[in-house]
Enzyme design. Sequence first.
Site, short mmCIF file in Angstrom:
data_model
loop_
_atom_site.label_atom_id
_atom_site.label_comp_id
_atom_site.label_asym_id
_atom_site.label_seq_id
_atom_site.Cartn_x
_atom_site.Cartn_y
_atom_site.Cartn_z
N SER A 198 0.80 -1.26 0.20
CA SER A 198 -0.14 -0.18 -0.12
C SER A 198 0.85 1.13 0.06
O SER A 198 1.98 1.09 0.45
CB SER A 198 -0.86 -0.02 1.16
OG SER A 198 -1.39 1.17 1.41
N TYR A 240 -2.16 -1.41 10.45
CA TYR A 240 -2.27 -1.55 8.85
C TYR A 240 -0.96 -1.09 8.24
O TYR A 240 -0.26 -1.78 7.47
CB TYR A 240 -3.32 -0.74 8.36
CG TYR A 240 -3.45 -1.05 6.83
CD1 TYR A 240 -3.72 -2.50 6.48
CD2 TYR A 240 -3.38 -0.32 6.02
CE1 TYR A 240 -4.10 -2.41 4.97
CE2 TYR A 240 -3.71 -0.36 4.55
CZ TYR A 240 -4.07 -1.31 4.20
OH TYR A 240 -3.86 -1.74 2.85
N1 LIG Z 1 -8.64 -0.77 -1.29
C1 LIG Z 1 -7.92 0.14 -0.92
O1 LIG Z 1 -7.84 1.42 -0.67
C2 LIG Z 1 -6.43 -0.58 -0.72
C3 LIG Z 1 -5.44 0.49 -0.84
C4 LIG Z 1 -3.98 -0.06 -0.76
C5 LIG Z 1 -3.83 -1.52 -0.56
N2 LIG Z 1 -4.96 -2.46 -0.58
C6 LIG Z 1 -4.69 -3.73 -0.47
O2 LIG Z 1 -4.85 -4.61 -1.32
C7 LIG Z 1 -5.25 -5.80 -1.06
C8 LIG Z 1 -6.71 -6.38 -1.68
O3 LIG Z 1 -7.62 -5.37 -0.88
P1 LIG Z 1 -8.90 -4.95 -1.53
O4 LIG Z 1 -8.97 -3.59 -1.73
O5 LIG Z 1 -9.18 -5.91 -2.72
O6 LIG Z 1 -10.13 -5.46 -0.37
P2 LIG Z 1 -11.20 -6.42 -0.40
O7 LIG Z 1 -12.00 -6.30 -1.48
O8 LIG Z 1 -11.70 -6.34 1.06
O9 LIG Z 1 -10.49 -7.90 -0.57
C9 LIG Z 1 -9.76 -8.57 0.26
C10 LIG Z 1 -9.71 -9.97 0.12
O10 LIG Z 1 -8.74 -10.60 1.04
C11 LIG Z 1 -9.49 -11.74 1.44
N3 LIG Z 1 -9.39 -12.10 2.70
C12 LIG Z 1 -9.63 -11.55 3.82
N4 LIG Z 1 -9.37 -12.14 5.14
C13 LIG Z 1 -8.95 -13.24 4.58
C14 LIG Z 1 -8.41 -14.58 5.42
N5 LIG Z 1 -8.47 -14.57 6.86
N6 LIG Z 1 -8.11 -15.60 4.53
C15 LIG Z 1 -8.11 -15.69 3.06
N7 LIG Z 1 -8.52 -14.55 2.50
C16 LIG Z 1 -8.78 -13.33 3.22
C17 LIG Z 1 -11.06 -11.46 1.18
O11 LIG Z 1 -11.83 -12.76 0.95
P3 LIG Z 1 -12.98 -13.48 2.11
O12 LIG Z 1 -13.62 -12.50 2.69
O13 LIG Z 1 -13.77 -14.32 1.19
O14 LIG Z 1 -11.74 -14.28 2.92
C18 LIG Z 1 -11.20 -10.65 -0.11
O15 LIG Z 1 -10.97 -11.54 -1.21
C19 LIG Z 1 -5.12 -5.94 0.54
O16 LIG Z 1 -3.96 -6.35 0.77
C20 LIG Z 1 -5.33 -4.29 1.01
O17 LIG Z 1 -4.34 -4.08 2.11
C21 LIG Z 1 -6.01 -1.84 -0.69
#
Ligand SMILES: NC(=O)c1ccc[n+]([C@@H]2O[C@H](COP(=O)([O-])OP(=O)(O)OC[C@H]3O[C@@H](n4cnc5c(N)ncnc54)[C@H](OP(=O)(O)O)[C@@H]3O)[C@@H](O)[C@H]2O)c1
Length: 258
Positions: free
Chosen positions: A138, A151
Amino acid sequence: MSSYPFESALVTGASSGIGEVMVGLLAEAGVPTVLVARRADRLQALADDLDGIEVLVADLVTPEGQAAVVDRITDPDAPIDLVVNNAGFGSNGRFHEIDPDRLADEVELNVAALTRLSSAALGVMVPRGRGYLLNVSSVASFQPAPELAVYAATKAYVTSLSESLHEELRGSGVHVTALCPGLTRTEFQSVSNTEQYADRFPGFTWTSPDEVARAGLDAVAAGRAISVPGVLYKGLVSMADLVPRGVKRRLSGLVQRH
Ligand SMILES: NC(=O)c1ccc[n+]([C@@H]2O[C@H](COP(=O)([O-])OP(=O)(O)OC[C@H]3O[C@@H](n4cnc5c(N)ncnc54)[C@H](OP(=O)(O)O)[C@@H]3O)[C@@H](O)[C@H]2O)c1
């Protein structure tokens, strides 16, 4: 013919957001992909819609879940040459007021599971002399983030680990990349209690999951160490190197508080 150099992939956090979009791009390119997450129905729906999908339901905060994914990554009969450590979440709020079990799970997923899966992936890729590891970090990894403290600390670990491994493996045929997105509209906001960001930050500060997913896959294919999607965040990250640490910390606190 795939537009990517990958012959097979495994994506964690494939049931929504950035991971789900990556799965679509890989399927479009004809790359067989293993999908990892907890929500089986979401993964199955993707498998029904797309070709070449294998579903692996696993909770990556548990030792059993991590072991199942390690076993799949290291299966010699069905090798995987791209591993994307994308699953992750945050916890918005004052550190001492957040449930400590939730924070422990956050560290377990964002740091421990990512480390274990990276170790498994590189353990088979390096002897093969070929492979790709994409760790989703991130922009929060480049400075502290008051009220999102754990985080930012976990993501600082992810960027640092990935950069170290990138250099350690230079010339080995194995590529390691940290993908560092800024604000991206996904389920992250509801999971991480940052829904107020939708009002607080204007439209131009938001990146689409499509832009982020494409940037990450292109960067790891090209062997880059770090990918920061979007002109705004590229600029901010470059400028951050010029700002004194104390100023960066204060600014970060002000942004979080309003
Ligand atoms: N969105 C942003 O603004 C942003 C910015 C910077 C970085 N990121 C990073 O991008 C990555 C993806 O996030 P996203 O934004 O796409 O969020 P998201 O839509 O909430 O997706 C998160 C994914 O992680 C899975 N997950 C959560 N807990 C888990 C567990 N215990 N075991 C296995 N899978 C798990 C969830 O699936 P299930 O709930 O089905 O398990 C979901 O598929 C993350 O690492 C996040 O920190 C996001």
